[in-house]
Motif scaffolding. Structure first.
Motif, PDB file in Angstrom:
ATOM      1  N   ALA A 277       0.835  -1.205   0.000  1.00  0.00           N
ATOM      2  CA  ALA A 277       0.000   0.000   0.000  1.00  0.00           C
ATOM      3  C   ALA A 277       0.868   1.252   0.000  1.00  0.00           C
ATOM      4  N   VAL A 278       1.950   1.240   0.771  1.00  0.00           N
ATOM      5  CA  VAL A 278       2.875   2.384   0.812  1.00  0.00           C
ATOM      6  C   VAL A 278       3.441   2.648  -0.576  1.00  0.00           C
ATOM      7  N   GLY A 279       3.843   1.588  -1.280  1.00  0.00           N
ATOM      8  CA  GLY A 279       4.397   1.757  -2.622  1.00  0.00           C
ATOM      9  C   GLY A 279       3.391   2.349  -3.596  1.00  0.00           C
ATOM     10  N   ILE A 280       2.140   1.922  -3.500  1.00  0.00           N
ATOM     11  CA  ILE A 280       1.082   2.458  -4.373  1.00  0.00           C
ATOM     12  C   ILE A 280       0.909   3.947  -4.139  1.00  0.00           C
ATOM     13  N   ILE A 281       0.837   4.358  -2.866  1.00  0.00           N
ATOM     14  CA  ILE A 281       0.626   5.772  -2.541  1.00  0.00           C
ATOM     15  C   ILE A 281       1.812   6.610  -3.010  1.00  0.00           C
ATOM     16  N   GLU A 282       3.021   6.123  -2.792  1.00  0.00           N
ATOM     17  CA  GLU A 282       4.206   6.895  -3.187  1.00  0.00           C
ATOM     18  C   GLU A 282       4.269   7.052  -4.709  1.00  0.00           C
ATOM     19  N   ARG A 283       3.891   6.028  -5.442  1.00  0.00           N
ATOM     20  CA  ARG A 283       3.918   6.134  -6.904  1.00  0.00           C
ATOM     21  C   ARG A 283       2.887   7.147  -7.398  1.00  0.00           C
TER      22      ARG A 283
END
Length: 402
Positions: A277-283
């Protein structure tokens, strides 16, 4: 010029033949009953030519007399059509100018002179709409719908009426019927697409986008974000793995779609997949920072206190360091953690003359919380109120211009 050369050539040939006949000696004898005519070949040829000319003239006169009644009818019909088209042109100009009385007068005149031509019926329908007579307009549009050559125009008129009264189900039926007649109309494709969205028909809207892109009615660049929006809306009505699969597809199509990214992150968090989820938000933040993403990010990072939120906000800021929303996110977390210096360093860089109302309110909170300066806080709040008022005043003007 060519005709003159041809005439001169024919005269030269005729003169040459006449000279040849005159120079050749000989006599022609014609006997008929008690009559006997003796003459030269040249005179006989001339007499024969005169006879042919007389016969041709008599034939043309006979044809002219025979066709005179029909010619008069044709001339009258041509004059009637010319007057009808003049009335039609004036009526269309009157409709464009918003002159209801002139439009109605010219529409009735054109209908009398041109019978039931497509443009005449269209003018009558538009004139009725201009007068506010929707029943009459519906009658004309319905008549146009029943004729093959005007069916699409009739459907378009009925569709516009249905959309005006917000009858979305009727609008959808009419748009689908019109689409069968003209699937390459970009206006109609976009209208049908919006109606499918309005009625929650996400699958049908997506299929329409696919067909229109394949047929090159809409470009792939235009349909990408729209397809992502459809998938996001569709995911809101589903749960479990289906929702996860659908919204992931939306994010793959448009990584900058905030709603889809936030929903995907929430679904991943619900499954305990916080790092994903963190990776999705950062992208997505790198493409389109948004306050909703920040809230989901703090949840994904499991920020249990204000200091952890500040650290998470600083990490998120690195994905798009120059965007104002990145600075606002850090400042918001810093205010909550009472880190006044961190909050001020992020806010002052975006608190210039064009500062948003949101930034002004954060500055007001900072001035009162850090320094207890109620006067400066009030100044920032007044500025925020002015910006809000200016935005509210500009919005109707912008919509009207659109």
């Amino acid at each position: 010029m060519f005709r003159w050369f041809a005439l001169i050539a024919l005269l030269a040939i005729a003169a040459g033949l006449a000279g040849t006949l005159a120079s050749v000696p000989g006599t022609m004898l014609l006997e008929w009953g008690d009559y006997r005519i003796a003459t030269s070949v040249a005179v006989f040829a001339l007499a024969l030519l005169v006879l042919l000319v007389v016969v041709a003239l008599l034939y043309r006169m006979w044809r002219a007399v025979r066709r005179a009644p029909q010619s008069l009818i044709d001339m009258r019909q041509e004059r009637r059509q010319r007057r009808g088209f003049e009335a039609l042109s004036r009526g269309l100009v009157a409709v464009a100018a918003g002159d209801a009385d002139a439009a109605d007068k010219q529409a009735r005149r054109a209908a009398h002179l041109l019978d039931d031509r497509p443009l005449t019926m269209l003018l009558q329908a538009q004139s009725a709409q201009l007068r506010g007579d929707e029943l009459a307009a519906t009658k004309f549009f319905t008549a146009m719908r029943s004729q093959s050559e005007t069916a699409f125009l009739g459907l378009r008129g009925l569709l516009s009426q249905a959309m005006k009264r917000q009858d979305w189900q009727q609008s959808l039926r009419l748009a689908e019927e019109a689409y069968q007649l003209n699937p390459k109309s970009e206006w109609l494709v976009r209208t049908l697409y919006d109606l499918n969205k309005e009625t929650g028909r996400w699958t049908e809207a997506e299929q329409l986008l696919d067909r229109s892109t394949t047929a090159k009615v809409l470009s792939a660049a235009d349909t990408g974000p729209e397809r992502a929006e459809l998938l996001y809306r569709k995911s809101l009505e589903t749960t479990g793995e289906d929702a996860l699969r659908i919204v992931r597809k939306a994010v793959d199509i448009d990584p900058g779609h905030v709603g889809a990214a936030a929903r995907l992150a929430r679904l991943l968090i619900a499954e305990g997949r916080h790092r994903k989820a963190v990776g999705i938000i950062e992208r997505t933040w790198a493409k389109q920072p948004d306050p909703e993403l920040a809230e989901v990010y703090w949840t994904a990072k499991e920020c249990t206190d204000a200091l952890k939120k500040v650290k998470a906000a600083q990490q998120l800021k690195l994905c798009n360091p120059d965007h104002p929303e990145s600075r606002i996110t850090v400042a918001t977390a810093a205010l909550e953690a009472q880190l006044w210096g961190e909050a001020r360093s992020n806010l002052e860089s975006i608190a210039g003359e064009d500062a948003s109302p949101r930034v002004c309110r954060l500055m007001a909170t900072l001035e009162e919380a850090e320094n207890g300066d109620a006067a400066r806080a009030r100044m920032w709040l007044l500025r925020a109120a002015r910006e809000d008022s200016a935005s509210a005043t500009a919005s109707p003007t912008t919509e009207a211009a659109a």
